[in-house]
Each structure stands twice: as structure tokens, then as C-alpha cells.
Design an enzyme around this catalytic site. Structure first.
Site, mmCIF file in Angstrom:
data_model
loop_
_atom_site.group_PDB
_atom_site.id
_atom_site.type_symbol
_atom_site.label_atom_id
_atom_site.label_comp_id
_atom_site.label_asym_id
_atom_site.label_seq_id
_atom_site.Cartn_x
_atom_site.Cartn_y
_atom_site.Cartn_z
ATOM 1 N N TRP A 13 0.835 -1.214 0.000
ATOM 2 C CA TRP A 13 0.000 0.000 0.000
ATOM 3 C C TRP A 13 0.865 1.257 0.000
ATOM 4 C CZ3 TRP A 13 -3.659 1.927 4.417
ATOM 5 C CH2 TRP A 13 -3.027 1.897 5.659
ATOM 6 N N ASP A 14 2.117 1.137 0.461
ATOM 7 C CA ASP A 14 3.031 2.275 0.311
ATOM 8 C C ASP A 14 3.189 2.625 -1.169
ATOM 9 O OD1 ASP A 14 3.717 0.751 2.793
ATOM 10 O OD2 ASP A 14 5.104 2.412 3.108
ATOM 11 N N TYR A 62 15.841 -6.777 7.112
ATOM 12 C CA TYR A 62 14.436 -6.678 7.511
ATOM 13 C C TYR A 62 13.960 -8.075 7.870
ATOM 14 C CZ TYR A 62 9.473 -5.852 7.644
ATOM 15 O OH TYR A 62 8.172 -5.786 8.071
ATOM 16 N N GLY A 118 -2.357 -2.971 7.729
ATOM 17 C CA GLY A 118 -1.538 -1.773 7.548
ATOM 18 C C GLY A 118 -1.387 -0.985 8.843
ATOM 19 N N ASP A 141 -0.589 -2.028 11.986
ATOM 20 C CA ASP A 141 -0.119 -3.251 12.628
ATOM 21 C C ASP A 141 -0.433 -3.402 14.111
ATOM 22 O OD1 ASP A 141 1.095 -2.987 10.197
ATOM 23 O OD2 ASP A 141 3.139 -2.948 10.971
ATOM 24 N N TYR A 148 3.522 2.926 18.215
ATOM 25 C CA TYR A 148 3.132 2.561 16.853
ATOM 26 C C TYR A 148 1.633 2.253 16.721
ATOM 27 C CZ TYR A 148 5.151 1.341 12.325
ATOM 28 O OH TYR A 148 5.517 1.345 11.018
ATOM 29 N N GLU A 197 7.672 9.416 9.287
ATOM 30 C CA GLU A 197 6.707 8.326 9.119
ATOM 31 C C GLU A 197 5.401 8.627 9.861
ATOM 32 O OE1 GLU A 197 8.298 4.645 10.565
ATOM 33 O OE2 GLU A 197 6.565 3.465 9.930
#
Ligand code: 9WN
Length: 463
Positions: free
Chosen positions: A38-39, A86, A175, A177, A368, A412
Site C-alpha cells: 500500500w506504500d 528486515y 496496515g 499493525d 506505533y 513516518e
């Protein structure tokens, strides 16, 4: 076009160029070194403002990873990035044989922003870069069948009973999270001992308390392991997977994307398919109607394992605004969005909505998806408000969001109260929405002019 002399526009373009990998864009230089689904959609909108060819390349690149069954994976891995940069890395996903040859992908998906993005790329091109329109239309013709297959997969594999609601099998699919929406369901997932504890994400953030906890991560890995063990057989997962959630925000994005796909069908030479896409969108909106809680003035996710509603008060409750809804519901939701639990909360540095309501017990302004503001989520709400004619509400959001970005750059996300930039400080999708906002000419304030079903105007007109 955004003014190129504008400092924020200049920063945003620099962020996109710095994260550019030729035909796709890293979400950020270190924290997210591969292509995310989706980014990529948001990022394409940003590129469209100054490089329409690059915008469609972004989406084509992502769709290289599309599975034969139609799924568009959450991550398309860059094989040149060091293994372990990652996690979970390529091999953990067990997707060889399922993803296309010579491409490595994860095995889950993310919200289907892509048709919305492609329609917007086309609208931006038509308005500002007419010379590139034929090439963009060729890309629309090429991508349309892939988008249609992607949406079909969501409507079948992830909604086998035709409820209109999409089931997700992992919090990462949402998305959002680490949202409190998933707390109870995730807590009920028994951690598998063999799951890895590697956290390369923590190398790139100064304060670990801003990120999900180690136990969250072990449960994220456990869920991946469960999916791998059933070979991504979604029929089995619908029966046995330990995390099954009817996600209202994902569903709302799909509804809006189906409307966009109906518009794109005509441009792609398939006008006869438009009605079916609109019918899909309507079914999703009916599914969302069934999740509406009038007392809370919010749409609620449904935990399909525990068979109960999820009552955490988060930005996802505004799903009907994204999908399009009737005038009364839209009025109630826009008032709530601007009210004291969200963008109008006393003491907020910028009047943009936190990811969790400030009066929800789980609200945490730094953690987050548990409180901070995400410019892309503000953009999504702004876009939906503009689309449905709520121009003065939309302008208020855009003005506050741009002021925040001017002060804090393309981070972000931002601390909900102070606006302090958090996470990566060069996030591609933030740069993209900054460019889109800067290019937008505000209109005179006017009353909402559209009710259910919404008219998108995403192809010919403008938002
Ligand atoms: C897992 C890339 C992605 C975004 C998600 C965001 C975050 C990944 C992570 O970064 O998720 O997909 O490792 O935390 O939550 O929305 O797409 O920017």
C-alpha cells in the site's frame, strides 16, 4: 503542480528521489528496504505530480509480485538487500512456488489502495501532464485486468461467504499493525517457541517503546508460521487460523477502490465491467452497515475467532467515510472526527486525527498505531471528504496536516499531542501525500453536495 520552490515540496521530492530504486521506491532508506504494497500506491500519487511515467512504473513493479490467484503481496523483496536487514526475511515466508518465478514476496496482503492511486495518477496526469496521458492510459489498460483479479481474490478468498467484509489473517494485513484493535485477538494467539526474536527494526529507532513489543513480534512470527504450514490455503485458514478478523477499514478501502476500478474499466476498454465493480462496492458498504454501532458512532471490526465485536476506539471507526455512506452518517462521523476524541482533542499541536481516540484506555501518543498521527491516514480521510463534497472539513484537515509537515518534515508518523516527528524521518508515502496536498487548490467553503452512493470523480475530475 506543487510549487517547486516551496520548501516542503522540495523536501518531499528529495525524499522520493533518495528512496527511488529505479522502478520502485523504498518506504524509507533503512527501516523498510523492500517494496511495500500500500506504500507503493500512495507513492505513485506523489510521483505523478512530477514524473507520471515513474508513477505507473511503481505500480507495474509491485504487480510483478502478484500471485497467480490474484493476491498482491504485502512485500516484494529486493534481492540485493542484505538478508536480515528486515525481518521476517524472504525464506521465512515459504512462498517459493506460490509467488511468480524470479520474484520473492511475503505471503500476506495489505489494503487495496492501488486502484484509487491509479485513478488519481491518471487524474493528475490529465490535469498537469497531458503529454504523458497516452502512456498512462496504456498502463491503465495493462494494469486493469491485474487490479480486477486482485479485487476478485479479496471478494472471494477473503470473503468466501459474500458478507461484504474482508477477513485478514495477520495484523500486518491491516496496515495498522499494532493498533489496539488487535490486542485481545493477538493476546489469544499462543506464541510458538521456535519463532525468531530478531528485531532489526529496533536498530533504526531510538526508542524501542515506539515500536511493537517483543511479544507482539513473536506473535506476528507465529501467525506467519501458521500460514506457511497450511501452504497459504485460505479455505483452511478460514477454519483454523488463530487470527481471523473482519477488518472494516480494509473493507472500506476496497469499496472505494472498487468504485475507482469501475471508472478505470472504461478507460481500459472494458466499460461493460463497471457495473460489477460498483455492485462489489455496494456489497462492501452493506457489510460495513452491519458493523455500524450507533451508540459509539463508529464501525466495529469483528473478531471471527472469539466471535465478538472489537470496541477499541480508533481511526478505523471512520471506515464508512472512506467507503462512502449516507448523509446522516457522514455528518455524525465528520463531527466526531473534528471532535474532542480525535482531531479536536484539547492540547493537540495540530488538529489532525490520532490513530487511537485520546480518551481510549489504550491511547499512547508515541507508540506505533496506538495514538500517533499518520499523514497517509489523514490523507485518506481528506480524500474521502473531498470526494463526497465535505470541502470545508477536508480543507481544515489539509491545512492542519500541511502545517504539521512544514514543521516536522516527511517523517513516518508524529507524536499525537506534541507533533514531534517519529519513526523514519524520510518516509516515502509521507512525501507523496505532502506533494498531493500542496498541489491541491482549496475551494470556496461549501456544503456537502453528495450522498450515498458517492460519486468519485477520481478519473475525470479532481479531488
Ligand atoms: C510491516 C512500510 C510498512 C507500512 C505499514 C506499517 C509498517 C511493517 C513493519 O511499515 O509495517 O508491514 O515492519 O512494521 O505499519 O503500514 O506499510 O512502510
Amino acid at each position: 503542480m506543487p510549487e517547486l520552490g516551496d520548501e516542503l515540496a522540495g523536501d518531499a521530492i528529495r525524499v522520493l528521489r533518495a528512496n527511488d530504486r529505479g522502478t520502485w521506491t523504498r518506504p524509507s532508506p533503512r527501516l523498510y528496504p523492500h517494496q511495500w504494497s500500500w506504500d507503493a500506491a500512495f507513492v505513485a500519487i506523489g510521483w505523478a505530480h512530477f514524473a507520471p511515467h515513474r508513477a505507473v512504473a511503481e505500480l507495474r513493479s509491485l504487480f510483478r509480485g502478484q500471485w497467480a490467484d490474484g493476491m498482491v503481496p504485502q512485500i516484494v523483496f529486493d534481492g540485493s538487500v542484505a538478508l536480515g536487514a528486515y525481518e521476517p526475511r524472504q525464506r521465512t515466508w515459504g512462498t517459493a512456488g506460490l509467488c511468480p518465478p524470479s520474484v520473492a514476496t511475503s505471503g500476506i496482503c495489505q489494503p487495496p489502495m492501488h486502484a484509487i492511486a491509479l485513478a488519481r495518477v491518471r487524474a493528475i496526469t490529465a490535469r498537469h501532464h497531458e503529454g504523458a496521458l497516452a502512456a498512462v492510459d496504456a498502463a491503465v489498460a495493462d494494469l486493469y485486468p491485474r487490479l480486477a483479479a486482485w479485487h476478485r481474490w479479496l471478494h472471494t478468498a477473503r470473503d468466501p461467504e459474500g458478507t461484504g467484509l474482508v477477513t485478514i489473517f495477520h495484523p500486518w494485513e491491516s496496515g495498522l499493525d499494532n493498533s489496539p484493535r488487535w490486542d485481545d485477538a493477538l493476546a489469544a494467539v499462543a506464541i510458538r517457541e521456535e519463532t525468531s526474536g530478531d528485531r532489526p527494526d529496533l536498530v533504526h529507532v531510538a526508542d524501542a517503546s515506539e515500536r511493537p513489543t517483543d511479544d507482539d513480534y513473536r506473535r506476528y512470527h507465529t501467525l506467519v508460521r501458521e500460514l506457511v504450514e497450511v501452504g497459504y490455503d485460505h479455505e483452511r485458514s478460514h477454519r483454523t487460523h488463530p487470527f481471523r478478523m473482519a477488518d472494516v477499514l480494509f473493507t472500506a478501502i476496497l469499496a472505494a477502490a472498487d468504485d475507482a476500478l469501475a471508472d478505470l474499466a472504461g478507460i481500459a476498454g472494458h466499460p461493460e465491467a463497471a457495473d460489477a465493480h460498483r455492485a462489489d462496492a455496494e456489497r462492501s458498504r452493506r457489510g460495513l452497515d452491519a458493523c455500524w454501532d450507533p451508540a459509539r458512532c463508529a464501525c466495529l471490526d469483528r473478531d471471527l475467532v472469539a466471535d465478538r465485536w472489537v470496541t477499541a476506539d480508533t481511526i478505523a471507526g471512520f471506515a464508512p467515510l472512506v467507503a462512502g455512506c449516507d448523509t446522516d452518517r457522514a455528518a455524525a462521523l465528520t463531527a466526531r472526527l473534528a471532535g474532542p476524541s480525535f482531531a479536536g482533542a484539547p492540547g493537540l499541536r495540530w488538529a489532525v486525527p490520532p490513530s487511537t481516540a485520546v480518551d481510549d484506555p489504550a491511547f499512547d501518543p508515541r507508540s506505533y498505531w496506538r495514538g500517533p498521527t499518520w499523514p497517509v491516514i489523514t490523507w485518506l480521510l481528506w480524500w474521502a471528504l473531498e470526494r463526497d463534497g465535505h470541502h470545508s472539513r477536508a480543507d481544515a484537515l489539509r491545512t492542519a496536516a500541511v502545517a504539521q509537515l512544514r514543521a516536522s518534515g516527511c517523517s513516518e508518523y508524529a507524536e499525537a499531542v506534541t507533533g514531534e516527528p517519529l519513526g523514519s524521518n524520510a518516509q516515502s508515502w509521507t512525501a507523496a501525500v505532502a506533494l498531493d496536498w500542496l498541489a491541491h487548490e482549496p475551494r470556496e467553503p461549501q456544503e456537502p453536495n453528495v450522498s450515498h452512493p458517492p460519486r468519485l470523480g477520481v478519473v475525470a475530475g479532481w479531488p
